[in-house]
Scaffold this active site. Structure first.
Site, short mmCIF file in Angstrom:
data_model
loop_
_atom_site.label_atom_id
_atom_site.label_comp_id
_atom_site.label_asym_id
_atom_site.label_seq_id
_atom_site.Cartn_x
_atom_site.Cartn_y
_atom_site.Cartn_z
N HIS A 1 48.41 53.85 63.63
CA HIS A 1 48.93 54.49 64.83
C HIS A 1 50.37 54.89 64.55
O HIS A 1 51.05 54.24 63.75
CB HIS A 1 48.94 53.54 66.03
CG HIS A 1 47.61 53.03 66.46
ND1 HIS A 1 47.02 51.92 65.90
CD2 HIS A 1 46.76 53.46 67.44
CE1 HIS A 1 45.86 51.68 66.49
NE2 HIS A 1 45.68 52.60 67.42
N ASP B 1 52.76 52.06 64.90
CA ASP B 1 52.61 51.01 63.89
C ASP B 1 53.61 51.21 62.77
O ASP B 1 54.20 50.25 62.27
CB ASP B 1 51.21 51.04 63.25
CG ASP B 1 50.09 50.76 64.20
OD1 ASP B 1 50.33 50.09 65.22
OD2 ASP B 1 48.97 51.22 63.93
#
EC number: 5.3.1.5
Length: 440
Positions: free
Chosen positions: A100, A103
């Site tokens: 993501h 992340d």
């Protein structure tokens, strides 16, 4: 700096090995049905569970003290996280990874800061990929964690939230393109509702469709050649999510003219939460022409939530791969480990143990599924079972030669009195078990 200095490169040592840091079944160069195991599996490690999750649950604080999460500066933490991730991927010998946006990069305090951070980290990831040869299976945007998304992203009652989410997806899709990603995933974590009492269902579905059309248009504009994938899930964190299961997603795509543009990324634990088997969801996706990729994990049958455990059932995985291999295998997709170690598994070795065991299980499943395909006994029985539909009478029914009335007239004239033939379910189950446990 090495984060896994005491861990050797994980190599194949064969079924007799007692080394917990070795593969027993995953010989990546071994050929099965004309492809290597590495080519069949296209294994990816996810960023979020492996390098971001601190080991929290709703009752307790994080149990992990990851060295790459300790730096005071957010961008330095992001770089250290990337260093640890690519060291892990390299030692594990996996060819792909997934992420993501938040992340890999700090969100910052504004959209401008988010964009600048993400661009810088994308450059850093590109250098890591070039240095290691590791590739991006897919990227995505986190449109569910921040409080702004409490009522959804594309389905939010606030158009400013919709616009913020669109900005994130634009940057995440651009980064995926820049990094050579094979797919882009859309998971509607909060695209749903907690109660219909405050929800305009039709409006929210229309908003979601508009959002998806914008994503498709942008993918075409930037020349993205990968697949766009929706990841179905029935609930959690919302009570009901609009991408409930594969069939629901397909119906939504058909309704909004998106069925040629978007496919599905199927997660095993999401399938079981929807009341389906993993096998069912994969078979349904192929039947509807929207199969894309897989998130490999499992749930706990006694728990009603998404536990994201490492897959350990060769039986379940064999049936999944039976469908995948029957249809020619992955194209842009692969097997992404959306799996996490348990909160009590706090040692760095545990990250390796979880992935090693799961990869071995996948390798075994591919080999056992290949046995089912090569002996052809399941498909042979299916062909025999449905043979009537390939004969003249069955073909005429399906081609539209009969109306309901003329078919009824013909049935009466023929004096039809069909008798039920055995489905031989027990025999089919025995054939599967023989392939799994005897390898033949």
């Amino acid at each position: 700096m090495s984060y896994f200095e005491h861990i050797p490169e994980i190599r194949y040592e064969g079924p007799q090995s007692d080394n917990p840091l070795a593969y027993r079944h995953y010989d990546k160069s071994k050929k099965v049905l004309g492809k290597t195991l590495e080519e069949h599996l296209r294994i990816a490690v996810c960023y979020w569970h492996t390098f971001v999750w601190p080991g929290v649950d709703i009752f307790g604080q994080g149990t992990f003290r990851r060295p790459w999460q300790q730096a005071g500066d957010a961008m330095e933490r992001a770089r250290q996280k990337a260093d640890s991730a690519f060291e892990f991927f390299s030692k594990l010998g996996t060819p792909y990874y997934t992420f993501h946006d938040t992340d890999v990069s700090p969100e910052g305090s504004s959209l401008k800061e988010y964009s600048e951070n993400f661009l810088r980290i994308t450059d850093y990831l590109a250098r890591k990929q070039e240095d290691t040869g590791i590739k991006l299976l897919w990227g995505t945007a986190n449109l569910f964690s921040h409080p702004r998304y409490a009522a959804g992203a594309a389905t939010s009652p606030d158009p400013e939230v919709f616009a913020f989410a669109a900005t994130q997806v634009r940057h995440a899709l651009d980064a995926t393109q820049r990094l050579g990603g094979d797919n882009y995933v859309l998971w509607g974590g909060r695209e749903g509702y907690d109660t219909l009492l405050n929800t305009d269902l039709m409006r929210e579905r229309d908003q979601l469709a508009r959002f998806l059309h914008m994503v498709v248009d942008h993918a075409h504009k930037i020349g993205f050649k990968g697949s766009l994938l929706i990841e179905p899930k029935p609930q959690e964190p919302t009570k009901h999510q609009y991408d409930y299961d594969v069939a629901t997603v397909h119906g939504f795509l058909l309704q909004h003219g998106l069925e040629k543009e978007i496919r599905v990324n199927i997660e095993a634990n999401h399938a079981t939460l929807a009341g389906h088997s993993f096998h069912h969801e994969i078979a349904t996706a192929y039947a509807l022409g929207i199969f894309g990729s897989v998130d490999a994990n499992r749930g706990d049958p006694q728990n009603g939530w998404d536990t994201d455990q490492f897959p350990n059932s060769v039986e379940e995985l064999t049936l999944a791969f039976y469908e995948i291999l029957k249809h020619g295998g992955f194209t842009t997709g692969g097997m992404n480990f959306d799996s996490k170690v348990r909160r009590q598994s706090v040692d760095p070795e545990d990250l390796f143990y979880g992935h090693i065991g799961a990869i071995d299980n996948l390798a075994l499943a591919v080999e056992r599924a290949a046995v089912l395909i090569e002996n052809d006994r399941l498909d042979q029985f299916k062909r025999q079972r449905y043979a009537g539909w390939d004969a003249d009478f069955g073909r005429k029914i399906l081609s539209g030669d009969y109306s309901l009335s003329t078919l009824a007239t013909d049935a009466l004239a023929r004096g039809l009195n069909p008798q039920h033939a055995s489905g031989h379910q027990e025999l089919m189950e025995n054939i599967v078990n023989q392939a799994i446990y005897s390898g033949r």
